[in-house]
Design a protein around this motif. Sequence first.
Motif, PDB file in Angstrom:
ATOM      1  N   VAL A 218       0.867  -1.182   0.000  1.00  0.00           N
ATOM      2  CA  VAL A 218       0.000   0.000   0.000  1.00  0.00           C
ATOM      3  C   VAL A 218       0.901   1.229   0.000  1.00  0.00           C
ATOM      4  N   ARG A 219       0.697   2.106  -0.967  1.00  0.00           N
ATOM      5  CA  ARG A 219       1.560   3.283  -1.116  1.00  0.00           C
ATOM      6  C   ARG A 219       0.707   4.556  -1.155  1.00  0.00           C
ATOM      7  N   ASP A 220       1.290   5.648  -0.676  1.00  0.00           N
ATOM      8  CA  ASP A 220       0.640   6.966  -0.695  1.00  0.00           C
ATOM      9  C   ASP A 220      -0.581   7.016   0.214  1.00  0.00           C
ATOM     10  N   TRP A 221      -0.538   6.250   1.283  1.00  0.00           N
ATOM     11  CA  TRP A 221      -1.549   6.384   2.336  1.00  0.00           C
ATOM     12  C   TRP A 221      -0.872   6.947   3.570  1.00  0.00           C
ATOM     13  N   GLU A 222      -1.508   7.905   4.212  1.00  0.00           N
ATOM     14  CA  GLU A 222      -0.921   8.545   5.382  1.00  0.00           C
ATOM     15  C   GLU A 222      -1.853   8.447   6.578  1.00  0.00           C
ATOM     16  N   PHE A 223      -1.273   8.201   7.729  1.00  0.00           N
ATOM     17  CA  PHE A 223      -2.052   8.109   8.965  1.00  0.00           C
ATOM     18  C   PHE A 223      -2.661   9.463   9.318  1.00  0.00           C
ATOM     19  N   GLY A 224      -1.944  10.529   9.038  1.00  0.00           N
ATOM     20  CA  GLY A 224      -2.447  11.870   9.320  1.00  0.00           C
ATOM     21  C   GLY A 224      -2.148  12.302  10.740  1.00  0.00           C
ATOM     22  N   ASP A 225      -2.512  13.529  11.034  1.00  0.00           N
ATOM     23  CA  ASP A 225      -2.228  14.129  12.330  1.00  0.00           C
ATOM     24  C   ASP A 225      -3.362  13.811  13.297  1.00  0.00           C
ATOM     25  N   HIS A 226      -3.374  12.584  13.757  1.00  0.00           N
ATOM     26  CA  HIS A 226      -4.408  12.123  14.680  1.00  0.00           C
ATOM     27  C   HIS A 226      -3.745  11.350  15.809  1.00  0.00           C
ATOM     28  N   ALA A 227      -4.441  11.272  16.932  1.00  0.00           N
ATOM     29  CA  ALA A 227      -3.986  10.385  17.996  1.00  0.00           C
ATOM     30  C   ALA A 227      -4.125   8.947  17.526  1.00  0.00           C
ATOM     31  N   GLY A 228      -3.257   8.067  18.019  1.00  0.00           N
ATOM     32  CA  GLY A 228      -3.296   6.666  17.640  1.00  0.00           C
ATOM     33  C   GLY A 228      -3.482   5.768  18.845  1.00  0.00           C
ATOM     34  N   SER A 229      -3.936   4.559  18.584  1.00  0.00           N
ATOM     35  CA  SER A 229      -4.147   3.581  19.640  1.00  0.00           C
ATOM     36  C   SER A 229      -3.861   2.195  19.097  1.00  0.00           C
ATOM     37  N   ASP A 230      -3.372   1.301  19.953  1.00  0.00           N
ATOM     38  CA  ASP A 230      -3.172  -0.084  19.567  1.00  0.00           C
ATOM     39  C   ASP A 230      -4.286  -0.980  20.088  1.00  0.00           C
ATOM     40  N   ASN A 231      -5.343  -0.404  20.620  1.00  0.00           N
ATOM     41  CA  ASN A 231      -6.485  -1.201  21.051  1.00  0.00           C
ATOM     42  C   ASN A 231      -7.276  -1.665  19.820  1.00  0.00           C
ATOM     43  N   LEU A 232      -7.440  -2.971  19.685  1.00  0.00           N
ATOM     44  CA  LEU A 232      -8.215  -3.514  18.570  1.00  0.00           C
ATOM     45  C   LEU A 232      -9.190  -4.581  19.035  1.00  0.00           C
ATOM     46  N   PHE A 233      -8.721  -5.516  19.850  1.00  0.00           N
ATOM     47  CA  PHE A 233      -9.571  -6.609  20.312  1.00  0.00           C
ATOM     48  C   PHE A 233     -10.258  -6.196  21.613  1.00  0.00           C
ATOM     49  N   ARG A 234     -11.574  -6.212  21.611  1.00  0.00           N
ATOM     50  CA  ARG A 234     -12.315  -5.839  22.813  1.00  0.00           C
ATOM     51  C   ARG A 234     -12.148  -6.901  23.902  1.00  0.00           C
ATOM     52  N   ASP A 235     -12.015  -6.458  25.147  1.00  0.00           N
ATOM     53  CA  ASP A 235     -12.078  -7.396  26.250  1.00  0.00           C
ATOM     54  C   ASP A 235     -13.546  -7.673  26.579  1.00  0.00           C
TER      55      ASP A 235
END
Length: 256
Positions: A218-235
Amino acid sequence: MHLQAVPDLPEVRPGDDLAALVAERTDLEDGDVLTIASTVVSKAEGRMADLEAFPAGPRASEIATRLTERTGEEKDPRFAQAVLEESTDLVMDEPFLLTETRFGHVCVNAGIDRSNVPDHDLLLLPERPGESAARIREALPADVAVVVTDTCGRPFRYGQRGVAIGWAGIPASRDWRGEPDRDGRELGVTVQSVVDELASAANLVTGEGAGGTPAVVVRDWEFGDHAGSDNLFRDLESDFVRQALREWEWTPEGDR
């Protein structure tokens, strides 16, 4: 953004260097995202198995018998045993096995695959796909994020789509909470699972079945100026669907 399947990847064998196989076949650039199917990650890590390795215990035998009666299709108790051994939680045991894997992903049959596995009965998911993604990323010749993908169904919808089960070099989600919409209203709940969306976009390129294209750049995709999180799987505490499922009592007729 642009997505391109990595061409001419060979059948992956245990011990193969996936980073080298990809780097030999495409020119990676800093900022790219490499998505790679869990099937080839599992093959490289030797996660193939045969049913004989999972002699069925009483619980697996009971589950297989009940599913056979429920569906009218013969269910192998050894397969049920494999699912149990690859899971930390059995969320549902009728009309199919919905489980939580050891790394937190909730899916049918612990994600065990029975297709595209030459000389073996089963292909298990990577044990720790996040670590797998990190190892592949570290060995690549450019500063590339890596997302390990799988396909699974969705509640309330037909069909499957690509999802992320491991990632490195990129947050799992970007957080829009606190940012304004076009009318100036502050967003309160929007957390975008970008690794899932990249996995799903890549799945349109890789396809399913016999395509033989398990990796996508994947090329030319940017995360942008946002907060990030590694939470993905719900407990369990925040997974209200799973909590509701625990309140259901299944009968052979499918009644509650």
